[in-house]
Design an enzyme around this catalytic site. Sequence first.
Site, mmCIF file in Angstrom:
data_model
loop_
_atom_site.group_PDB
_atom_site.id
_atom_site.type_symbol
_atom_site.label_atom_id
_atom_site.label_comp_id
_atom_site.label_asym_id
_atom_site.label_seq_id
_atom_site.Cartn_x
_atom_site.Cartn_y
_atom_site.Cartn_z
ATOM 1 N N TYR A 171 3.491 34.723 46.802
ATOM 2 C CA TYR A 171 2.167 34.272 45.940
ATOM 3 C C TYR A 171 2.223 32.754 45.741
ATOM 4 O O TYR A 171 2.694 32.399 44.910
ATOM 5 C CB TYR A 171 2.100 35.070 44.496
ATOM 6 C CG TYR A 171 2.156 36.664 44.728
ATOM 7 C CD1 TYR A 171 1.846 37.328 45.957
ATOM 8 C CD2 TYR A 171 2.446 37.329 43.668
ATOM 9 C CE1 TYR A 171 1.802 38.822 46.010
ATOM 10 C CE2 TYR A 171 2.505 38.706 43.734
ATOM 11 C CZ TYR A 171 2.179 39.568 44.531
ATOM 12 O OH TYR A 171 2.381 40.848 44.879
ATOM 13 N N ARG B 18 -9.213 45.784 43.664
ATOM 14 C CA ARG B 18 -9.376 44.317 43.642
ATOM 15 C C ARG B 18 -10.889 43.958 43.242
ATOM 16 O O ARG B 18 -11.620 43.430 43.856
ATOM 17 C CB ARG B 18 -9.460 44.335 45.185
ATOM 18 C CG ARG B 18 -8.152 44.457 45.890
ATOM 19 C CD ARG B 18 -8.121 44.073 47.086
ATOM 20 N NE ARG B 18 -6.778 44.827 47.809
ATOM 21 C CZ ARG B 18 -5.430 44.341 47.689
ATOM 22 N NH1 ARG B 18 -5.230 43.395 47.074
ATOM 23 N NH2 ARG B 18 -4.369 45.091 48.215
ATOM 24 N N PHE C 232 -13.333 45.702 42.681
ATOM 25 C CA PHE C 232 -14.749 46.741 43.108
ATOM 26 C C PHE C 232 -14.972 47.615 42.181
ATOM 27 O O PHE C 232 -16.282 47.945 41.687
ATOM 28 C CB PHE C 232 -14.472 47.044 44.655
ATOM 29 C CG PHE C 232 -15.794 47.444 45.356
ATOM 30 C CD1 PHE C 232 -17.111 47.726 44.587
ATOM 31 C CD2 PHE C 232 -15.848 47.190 46.562
ATOM 32 C CE1 PHE C 232 -18.081 47.554 45.489
ATOM 33 C CE2 PHE C 232 -16.933 47.269 47.376
ATOM 34 C CZ PHE C 232 -18.123 47.623 46.810
#
Length: 329
Positions: A56, A208, A210
């Site tokens: 990340y 994510r 949504f």
Amino acid sequence: MLQRQLGRNGPQVSAMGLGCMGMSEFYGATDESEALATLDLALERGVTLLDTADAYGPHHNEELLGRALRGRREQVFLASKFGLVRSEDPDTRGVNGRPDYVRQAVEGSLRRLGIEHLDLYYQHRVDPEVPIEDTVGAMAELVQAGKVRYLGLSEASSATLIRAQQVHPIAALQSEFSLWSRDPQEHGVLATCRELGVALVAYSPLGRGFLTGALKSPEDFAADDYRRLSPRFQGENFQRNLALVEQVRALAGAKGVTPGQLALAWVLAQGEDIIPIPGTRQRRYLQENLAALDVQLSAAEGAELARLFTPEQVAGTRYPAAWMQLVER
């Protein structure tokens, strides 16, 4: 803070963790000061399970957590990952599970985090070129050396998990798991986890973002937002999935909660051995997510939500084709 056990013989951790990936990249512009404030608030609220990875940033996310946790190491159960290898092309991913790489990777993570040991160390993606016994054997050596306390795998199949468990106890399997990503249930991985006493750590439990109902158009995403590459967020797929989310919005409204809280409550209700780690980089969303711990679903509500999101109704795969190849089935 409610607690859940990380595996049959593992420690107690907060029933909801915090995924830290988005604090560094993938979802548009980042705000380090707000990310640090979000981490502070998470600790104040009793969140102990923090999730990061060397990929990340890459590396930046571990460095961020290292600064945030200085002087507060004992307050958290810190998880990181190795084995997902980035290149100069931000859209390219490789994997590396070689024992020498395992030993090299952990030293980098410990240095960036400024700590002497990790509480949980995952293989981020299974390397098809390296026997899982070799990779987990090297990870087990890290436990013996005191550099890692517990071991985990991410997006591994049942067969791989069984083989890994024969080398060293696996405390957690991390996989995407939400209303619209139910692979662990559908492919038998959750059942295998339960047979072996392995916790399921659910990443992206809000799809994510949504499933929060906040997204209305692909144009809502910044130019560098990963979701522009995701089939579920593109074209006709976006519209079909948006129609499903609108039904969640209606159910949430009737219950007096947000769509995101309802989605998280569904994940939490799937079993005490499931620990969601919704990611956020803003305090207001952290507060909203934690409130889902107080949402109780009836059996009828849970069944209705599951019925809405059958695999046939969800449009598009959860990763681009090349990235899906890194996910074991």
